[in-house]
Design a protein around this motif. Structure first.
Motif, PDB file in Angstrom:
ATOM      1  N   CYS A   1      15.785  64.839  27.293  1.00 55.14           N
ATOM      2  CA  CYS A   1      16.478  63.862  28.118  1.00 55.14           C
ATOM      3  C   CYS A   1      17.458  63.000  27.360  1.00 55.14           C
ATOM      4  O   CYS A   1      18.388  62.459  27.929  1.00 55.14           O
ATOM      5  CB  CYS A   1      15.467  62.970  28.815  1.00 55.14           C
ATOM      6  SG  CYS A   1      14.708  63.841  30.158  1.00 55.14           S
ATOM      7  N   THR A   2      17.246  62.840  26.050  1.00 54.45           N
ATOM      8  CA  THR A   2      18.159  61.986  25.315  1.00 54.45           C
ATOM      9  C   THR A   2      19.483  62.688  25.092  1.00 54.45           C
ATOM     10  O   THR A   2      20.503  62.063  24.926  1.00 54.45           O
ATOM     11  CB  THR A   2      17.570  61.601  23.950  1.00 54.45           C
ATOM     12  OG1 THR A   2      17.095  62.777  23.332  1.00 54.45           O
ATOM     13  CG2 THR A   2      16.428  60.648  24.131  1.00 54.45           C
ATOM     14  N   SER A   3      19.467  64.018  25.088  1.00 50.14           N
ATOM     15  CA  SER A   3      20.682  64.745  24.742  1.00 50.14           C
ATOM     16  C   SER A   3      21.441  65.177  25.982  1.00 50.14           C
ATOM     17  O   SER A   3      22.567  65.614  25.901  1.00 50.14           O
ATOM     18  CB  SER A   3      20.327  65.972  23.914  1.00 50.14           C
ATOM     19  OG  SER A   3      19.495  66.807  24.677  1.00 50.14           O
ATOM     20  N   GLY A   4      20.809  65.054  27.130  1.00 54.34           N
ATOM     21  CA  GLY A   4      21.469  65.520  28.336  1.00 54.34           C
ATOM     22  C   GLY A   4      21.147  66.973  28.626  1.00 54.34           C
ATOM     23  O   GLY A   4      21.446  67.472  29.695  1.00 54.34           O
TER      24      GLY A   4
ATOM     25  N   GLU B   1       6.952  61.084  27.485  1.00 54.29           N
ATOM     26  CA  GLU B   1       8.274  61.665  27.307  1.00 54.29           C
ATOM     27  C   GLU B   1       9.091  60.827  26.332  1.00 54.29           C
ATOM     28  O   GLU B   1       9.050  59.597  26.359  1.00 54.29           O
ATOM     29  CB  GLU B   1       8.953  61.755  28.680  1.00 54.29           C
ATOM     30  CG  GLU B   1      10.108  62.735  28.741  1.00 54.29           C
ATOM     31  CD  GLU B   1      11.376  62.162  28.162  1.00 54.29           C
ATOM     32  OE1 GLU B   1      12.137  62.925  27.545  1.00 54.29           O
ATOM     33  OE2 GLU B   1      11.598  60.950  28.304  1.00 54.29           O
TER      34      GLU B   1
ATOM     35  N   LEU C   1      13.359  54.186  24.453  1.00 58.82           N
ATOM     36  CA  LEU C   1      13.944  53.004  25.099  1.00 58.82           C
ATOM     37  C   LEU C   1      12.997  51.818  25.042  1.00 58.82           C
ATOM     38  O   LEU C   1      13.437  50.671  24.998  1.00 58.82           O
ATOM     39  CB  LEU C   1      14.346  53.324  26.541  1.00 58.82           C
ATOM     40  CG  LEU C   1      15.523  54.297  26.653  1.00 58.82           C
ATOM     41  CD1 LEU C   1      15.867  54.558  28.108  1.00 58.82           C
ATOM     42  CD2 LEU C   1      16.746  53.786  25.915  1.00 58.82           C
TER      43      LEU C   1
ATOM     44  N   HIS D   1       8.011  67.296  24.270  1.00 59.20           N
ATOM     45  CA  HIS D   1       8.788  66.332  25.048  1.00 59.20           C
ATOM     46  C   HIS D   1       8.563  64.905  24.553  1.00 59.20           C
ATOM     47  O   HIS D   1       9.407  64.050  24.746  1.00 59.20           O
ATOM     48  CB  HIS D   1       8.400  66.399  26.535  1.00 59.20           C
ATOM     49  CG  HIS D   1       8.996  67.577  27.254  1.00 59.20           C
ATOM     50  ND1 HIS D   1      10.358  67.715  27.424  1.00 59.20           N
ATOM     51  CD2 HIS D   1       8.428  68.646  27.846  1.00 59.20           C
ATOM     52  CE1 HIS D   1      10.589  68.832  28.104  1.00 59.20           C
ATOM     53  NE2 HIS D   1       9.444  69.422  28.362  1.00 59.20           N
TER      54      HIS D   1
ATOM     55  N   GLU E   1      12.345  60.058  25.694  1.00 60.87           N
ATOM     56  CA  GLU E   1      13.375  59.052  26.001  1.00 60.87           C
ATOM     57  C   GLU E   1      12.727  57.721  26.383  1.00 60.87           C
ATOM     58  O   GLU E   1      13.186  56.649  25.994  1.00 60.87           O
ATOM     59  CB  GLU E   1      14.287  59.521  27.132  1.00 60.87           C
ATOM     60  CG  GLU E   1      15.427  58.523  27.364  1.00 60.87           C
ATOM     61  CD  GLU E   1      16.107  58.653  28.708  1.00 60.87           C
ATOM     62  OE1 GLU E   1      16.718  59.702  28.960  1.00 60.87           O
ATOM     63  OE2 GLU E   1      16.002  57.717  29.516  1.00 60.87           O
ATOM     64  N   SER E   2      11.657  57.815  27.154  1.00 56.05           N
ATOM     65  CA  SER E   2      10.963  56.592  27.542  1.00 56.05           C
ATOM     66  C   SER E   2      10.421  55.862  26.321  1.00 56.05           C
ATOM     67  O   SER E   2      10.515  54.630  26.233  1.00 56.05           O
ATOM     68  CB  SER E   2       9.808  56.927  28.486  1.00 56.05           C
ATOM     69  OG  SER E   2      10.324  57.317  29.732  1.00 56.05           O
TER      70      SER E   2
ATOM     71  N   LEU F   1      18.133  70.006  29.028  1.00 52.67           N
ATOM     72  CA  LEU F   1      16.870  69.918  29.753  1.00 52.67           C
ATOM     73  C   LEU F   1      15.686  70.473  28.975  1.00 52.67           C
ATOM     74  O   LEU F   1      14.544  70.239  29.311  1.00 52.67           O
ATOM     75  CB  LEU F   1      16.990  70.630  31.093  1.00 52.67           C
ATOM     76  CG  LEU F   1      18.000  69.965  32.035  1.00 52.67           C
ATOM     77  CD1 LEU F   1      18.326  70.866  33.198  1.00 52.67           C
ATOM     78  CD2 LEU F   1      17.504  68.633  32.531  1.00 52.67           C
TER      79      LEU F   1
END
Lengths: 187, 390
Positions: B325-328, B304, B310, B347, B306-307, B330
């Motif tokens: 997930c980075t944008s909020g 995914e 980060l 994703h 975002e992981s 879904l």
């Protein structure tokens, strides 16, 4: 960037209890690839119904990984009865909180735990009761009612943060709003 | 920790030359260019130079350039102006991969002003379906607006070809060239566009300044109604220092255009090749040829975004993702969904966007960081087993 707590960052960068668990006798899955996060939880339960070990495999964002890692730490040593009473808030609290948009990650943890316990007990989890409201994320009206009641939710955005419902195509947002109104009007 | 910055489609470093050019206009040269004194006129003269420099980047005439505050304002002003020029026409054509800066405005026009909007689809490589564009242009179409280059994938639309078709039908044509300007050669005269948006902070000028090209003779109606500035087409005292910075940045971009299309392209291709080689089940999103030279959108199965971001961030690497997930939100990015990129890699898609400040050593740092990051996340993923997707 998300305002993650130090605990979330720690459990994301150094997740505890990763991988399949040898001798696991309770396995529960929640989420899906399409949703963008999924968790497979492994429990090893002894004859006294105490969880002696736990592990996870997670696909998802940092808060999904951290929630999974936290969940395994929380349940280790617990009896199944105690574990069955855990809520998503317990997971979030353990991590000193999650951004509200990420609360669904803790809900996913709770869902996987329920399924793992049912798997150990050999109980079939029935098809979700209630009527599907959000087709994208398969969320029922009963689930929405539960989360609205438990958390005093007033807006559809917050329902989406908790359950993802309404976060896909958005067609069910009106229906979610009706549910919120009906919960609050009944007091 | 040294930062490796490869998120230049999000924003760029303000060039040192640009900062030097701007500094006096924050300080001692604070005059208002509209004033009737030599002190203010010094600034006015500098704005003339800036306007010329912006015009030169896209082969426009200086009086065809309107300074604005951001790409979104340029886009909004263009569409607003086009529909005002033809108030009886209630149809707009665009694509389904545009930037929110313009998309949300269409939604507003649809909901509140009774406009019908046609979103022309793209194929799996992100290329526009020109047949569908053709078939949907009608006497009721007020404007066709299409981005020149996609911000997420870098995929280019054939703007010159499209502009010709649109012009033949007598319809106004606008292009959002915020990502294209300064990265590929742009000639508005040759392309035949009526309006074009570009933004400063994507080309090493500061944030808060942008431009809209409006072809001579087009009946423009201002979005900001106020003073006589910008020939009455955009009220408000000029953001003098930033406009001067934008001018300098456009001059530099013109000089660097060949570097962008040789050195930067080579770096991007090097990064792409190394990642595809070192990481199994990875794939590039978008057409490989019709693409900006600086952009790489690459998807990794079973993990995914975002992981990934980060963990790269931990190593000092700045990139961005098409992940939800980075944008909020879904769902994965609307661009990757429009291209029907499968969920398994959508994703886990990461965008690296380079500039001439990047080096080959930095590309090696990215590869060295990303290979174990993907491995670690796959080891954790329930969808990955024994070296493949399950």
């Amino acid at each position: 960037m998300w305002d993650y707590t130090d605990k979330v960052k720690d459990h994301f960068l150094k997740p505890r209890n990763v991988g399949e668990l040898e001798g696991a006798n309770g396995v529960g899955e929640a989420g899906s690839l399409n949703c963008g996060d999924a968790l497979k939880l492994f429990l090893k339960v002894n004859e006294n119904e105490r969880i002696v070990d736990a592990s996870f495999m997670t696909f998802g964002c940092a808060s999904a990984v951290a929630s999974s890692s936290a969940l395994t730490e929380i349940v280790k040593g617990m009896t199944l009865d105690a574990a069955a009473k855990l809520t998503n808030d317990d997971i979030s609290d353990y991590l000193d909180g999650l951004p509200k948009e990420k609360m669904h990650c803790s809900v996913m943890g709770q869902a996987a735990l329920k399924k793992a316990i049912a798997d150990y007990r050999g109980v079939q989890i029935m098809a979700k009761p209630g009527e599907i409201v959000c087709e994208c994320f398969e969320v029922t009206d009963l689930e929405i009612i539960d989360v609205v009641k438990a958390n005093g939710i007033k807006t559809t955005e917050i329902v989406t943060d908790y359950l993802k419902a309404g976060g896909g195509c958005g067609q069910c947002l009106e229906r979610i709003e009706e549910i919120i109104e009906s919960v609050h009007s009944k007091g | 920790m040294k930062i490796v910055y490869t998120d230049n489609n999000a924003t760029t470093k303000t060039a040192d030359e640009v900062i030097q050019e701007m500094l006096p206009y924050f300080g001692e040269l604070y005059g208002n260019p509209s004033s009737m004194h030599t002190f203010g006129d010094k600034v006015a003269k500098k704005l003339i130079q800036a306007r010329q420099r912006v015009a030169d980047l896209i082969n426009a005439d200086p009086e065809e350039i309107i300074f604005t505050s951001c790409g979104t304002e340029s886009d909004n002003a263009a569409i607003y102006s086009a529909i005002n020029a033809f108030p009886d026409k209630k149809h707009i054509i665009t694509s389904n991969v545009e930037h929110p800066g313009i998309n949300k405005f269409y939604e507003y026009l649809q909901k509140n002003r009774g406009y019908e909007v046609t979103y022309v689809p793209v194929d799996e490589k992100g290329l526009l379906d020109l047949d569908i564009l053709d078939k949907n242009m009608s006497d009721n179409t007020a404007v066709v607006s299409l981005m020149w280059a996609n911000n997420e994938t870098g995929v280019l639309f054939p703007i010159e070809k499209i502009a010709k078709k649109v012009n033949e039908k007598g319809i106004v044509f606008h292009t959002d060239a915020v990502q294209a300007a300064g990265k590929i050669p742009i000639d508005v005269k040759k392309a035949g566009v009526d309006m074009l948006s570009l933004s400063g902070h994507k080309i090493h000028a500061p944030k808060g300044v942008a431009a809209l090209y409006v072809k001579k003779g087009f009946k423009f109606s201002p979005l900001l109604i106020g003073g006589h500035q910008e020939q009455g087409r955009r009220g408000g005292t000029e953001n003098t220092a930033s406009i001067i910075g934008l001018g300098k940045a456009c001059e530099l971009a013109r000089e660097n255009l060949s570097v962008m299309n040789t050195n930067v392209r080579e770096l991007r291709d090097y990064l792409q090749t190394r990642l595809l080689e070192k990481i199994e089940s990875s794939s590039v999103n978008g057409d490989l040829d019709q693409r900006l030279p600086n952009t790489l959108s690459i998807g990794f199965d079973a993990v995914e975004g975002e992981s990934i971001l980060l963990m790269l961030d931990r190593d000092g690497i700045c990139a961005s993702s098409g992940s939800a997930c980075t944008s909020g939100s879904l769902e994965p990015s609307h661009v990757l969904m429009a291209m029907k990129v499968p969920f398994k890699s959508a994703h886990g898609s990461i965008r690296f966007s380079l500039s001439h400040y990047n080096t080959k050593a930095e590309m090696d740092i990215i590869v060295a960081s990303l290979v174990p990051v993907i491995q670690q996340l796959r080891d954790m993923s329930p969808f990955w087993k024994n070296g493949k997707m399950v």
